[in-house]
Design a protein around this motif. Sequence first.
Motif, PDB file in Angstrom:
ATOM      1  N   ARG A  12     -19.894  18.971  25.812  1.00  0.00           N
ATOM      2  CA  ARG A  12     -19.186  19.931  26.517  1.00  0.00           C
ATOM      3  C   ARG A  12     -17.644  19.379  26.964  1.00  0.00           C
ATOM      4  NH1 ARG A  12     -23.680  21.637  30.859  1.00  0.00           N
ATOM      5  NH2 ARG A  12     -25.016  22.463  29.455  1.00  0.00           N
ATOM      6  N   THR A  13     -17.634  18.145  27.405  1.00  0.00           N
ATOM      7  CA  THR A  13     -16.386  17.696  27.446  1.00  0.00           C
ATOM      8  C   THR A  13     -15.658  17.368  26.441  1.00  0.00           C
ATOM      9  OG1 THR A  13     -17.281  16.276  29.629  1.00  0.00           O
ATOM     10  CG2 THR A  13     -15.237  15.518  28.596  1.00  0.00           C
ATOM     11  N   ALA A  14     -16.455  17.228  25.427  1.00  0.00           N
ATOM     12  CA  ALA A  14     -15.759  16.878  23.957  1.00  0.00           C
ATOM     13  C   ALA A  14     -15.070  18.001  23.337  1.00  0.00           C
ATOM     14  CB  ALA A  14     -16.764  16.177  22.982  1.00  0.00           C
ATOM     15  N   VAL A  15     -15.821  19.198  23.543  1.00  0.00           N
ATOM     16  CA  VAL A  15     -15.303  20.400  23.201  1.00  0.00           C
ATOM     17  C   VAL A  15     -13.894  20.740  24.155  1.00  0.00           C
ATOM     18  CG1 VAL A  15     -15.446  22.964  23.084  1.00  0.00           C
ATOM     19  CG2 VAL A  15     -17.415  21.364  22.386  1.00  0.00           C
ATOM     20  N   ALA A  16     -13.935  20.523  25.377  1.00  0.00           N
ATOM     21  CA  ALA A  16     -12.915  20.838  26.255  1.00  0.00           C
ATOM     22  C   ALA A  16     -11.751  19.946  25.865  1.00  0.00           C
ATOM     23  CB  ALA A  16     -13.262  20.666  27.659  1.00  0.00           C
ATOM     24  N   VAL A  17     -11.880  18.910  25.446  1.00  0.00           N
ATOM     25  CA  VAL A  17     -10.831  17.799  24.915  1.00  0.00           C
ATOM     26  C   VAL A  17     -10.137  18.345  23.805  1.00  0.00           C
ATOM     27  CG1 VAL A  17     -10.215  15.449  24.224  1.00  0.00           C
ATOM     28  CG2 VAL A  17     -11.558  15.774  26.417  1.00  0.00           C
ATOM     29  N   VAL A  62     -15.331  13.387  18.757  1.00  0.00           N
ATOM     30  CA  VAL A  62     -16.400  13.151  18.329  1.00  0.00           C
ATOM     31  C   VAL A  62     -16.712  11.836  19.184  1.00  0.00           C
ATOM     32  CG1 VAL A  62     -17.094  11.515  16.197  1.00  0.00           C
ATOM     33  CG2 VAL A  62     -15.566  13.861  15.869  1.00  0.00           C
ATOM     34  N   ILE A  63     -15.786  10.905  19.610  1.00  0.00           N
ATOM     35  CA  ILE A  63     -16.254   9.712  20.267  1.00  0.00           C
ATOM     36  C   ILE A  63     -17.119  10.277  21.536  1.00  0.00           C
ATOM     37  CG2 ILE A  63     -15.649   8.013  21.534  1.00  0.00           C
ATOM     38  CD1 ILE A  63     -13.207   7.293  19.550  1.00  0.00           C
ATOM     39  N   LEU A  64     -16.362  11.119  22.155  1.00  0.00           N
ATOM     40  CA  LEU A  64     -17.015  11.712  23.550  1.00  0.00           C
ATOM     41  C   LEU A  64     -18.357  12.478  23.398  1.00  0.00           C
ATOM     42  CD1 LEU A  64     -13.997  13.169  25.550  1.00  0.00           C
ATOM     43  CD2 LEU A  64     -15.472  11.215  26.234  1.00  0.00           C
ATOM     44  N   SER A  65     -18.550  13.063  22.210  1.00  0.00           N
ATOM     45  CA  SER A  65     -19.870  13.797  22.085  1.00  0.00           C
ATOM     46  C   SER A  65     -20.908  12.782  21.837  1.00  0.00           C
ATOM     47  CB  SER A  65     -19.645  14.698  20.909  1.00  0.00           C
ATOM     48  OG  SER A  65     -19.597  14.184  19.852  1.00  0.00           O
ATOM     49  N   ALA A  72     -12.353   6.596  24.126  1.00  0.00           N
ATOM     50  CA  ALA A  72     -12.210   8.054  23.967  1.00  0.00           C
ATOM     51  C   ALA A  72     -11.405   8.699  24.912  1.00  0.00           C
ATOM     52  CB  ALA A  72     -13.611   8.643  24.065  1.00  0.00           C
ATOM     53  N   TRP A  73     -11.399   8.304  26.322  1.00  0.00           N
ATOM     54  CA  TRP A  73     -10.351   8.791  27.139  1.00  0.00           C
ATOM     55  C   TRP A  73      -8.949   8.962  26.927  1.00  0.00           C
ATOM     56  CZ3 TRP A  73     -12.207  12.807  29.423  1.00  0.00           C
ATOM     57  CH2 TRP A  73     -13.555  12.816  29.974  1.00  0.00           C
ATOM     58  N   LEU A  74      -8.650   7.470  26.404  1.00  0.00           N
ATOM     59  CA  LEU A  74      -7.192   6.920  26.035  1.00  0.00           C
ATOM     60  C   LEU A  74      -6.821   7.901  24.731  1.00  0.00           C
ATOM     61  CD1 LEU A  74      -7.670   3.028  26.509  1.00  0.00           C
ATOM     62  CD2 LEU A  74      -6.359   4.828  27.893  1.00  0.00           C
ATOM     63  N   ALA A  78      -3.492  10.766  24.636  1.00  0.00           N
ATOM     64  CA  ALA A  78      -2.815  10.730  23.479  1.00  0.00           C
ATOM     65  C   ALA A  78      -2.626  11.874  22.743  1.00  0.00           C
ATOM     66  CB  ALA A  78      -3.089   9.386  22.365  1.00  0.00           C
ATOM     67  N   ALA A  79      -3.638  12.545  22.612  1.00  0.00           N
ATOM     68  CA  ALA A  79      -3.837  13.872  21.974  1.00  0.00           C
ATOM     69  C   ALA A  79      -3.055  14.764  22.770  1.00  0.00           C
ATOM     70  CB  ALA A  79      -5.243  14.069  21.568  1.00  0.00           C
ATOM     71  N   VAL A  80      -3.552  14.794  23.927  1.00  0.00           N
ATOM     72  CA  VAL A  80      -3.120  15.990  24.911  1.00  0.00           C
ATOM     73  C   VAL A  80      -1.434  15.663  25.020  1.00  0.00           C
ATOM     74  CG1 VAL A  80      -3.067  17.132  27.133  1.00  0.00           C
ATOM     75  CG2 VAL A  80      -5.159  16.578  25.871  1.00  0.00           C
TER      76      VAL A  80
END
Length: 108
Positions: A12-17, A62-65, A72-74, A78-80
């Motif tokens: 769920r966090t992966a989708v939110a990111v 993908v990493i968070l899922s 993954a958080w870093l 960078a993505a956001v």
Amino acid sequence: MTHPTSAPGRPRTAVAVAVAAVTPAVAGAVLLVAARVPVTADLLFLLVDVTVAVVYGTVAAVILSRRVHAVAWLVALAAVGGACPRWAAGGARGAPRTRARRRPRASP
């Protein structure tokens, strides 16, 4: 006896990111196209920002899922971070620019 070697993922966090990274980048691109800004060399940064947001957002998702990891958080950061400036620039570039009026100088 088997022990899990990694922490479980957070789908769920992966989708939110992924949504938080891709939505502002795509919205900024759409706003920029809707504003009919003339094509210049500065528009190449649009391509870079959107690519960073989409690719890094996908990698972070993908990493968070699969597993919770600091990398993954870093990558998500960078993505956001790559997506938000494009959102601001896409919305601001369509607005007409106004110049501040200068006060006339008092004659001595």
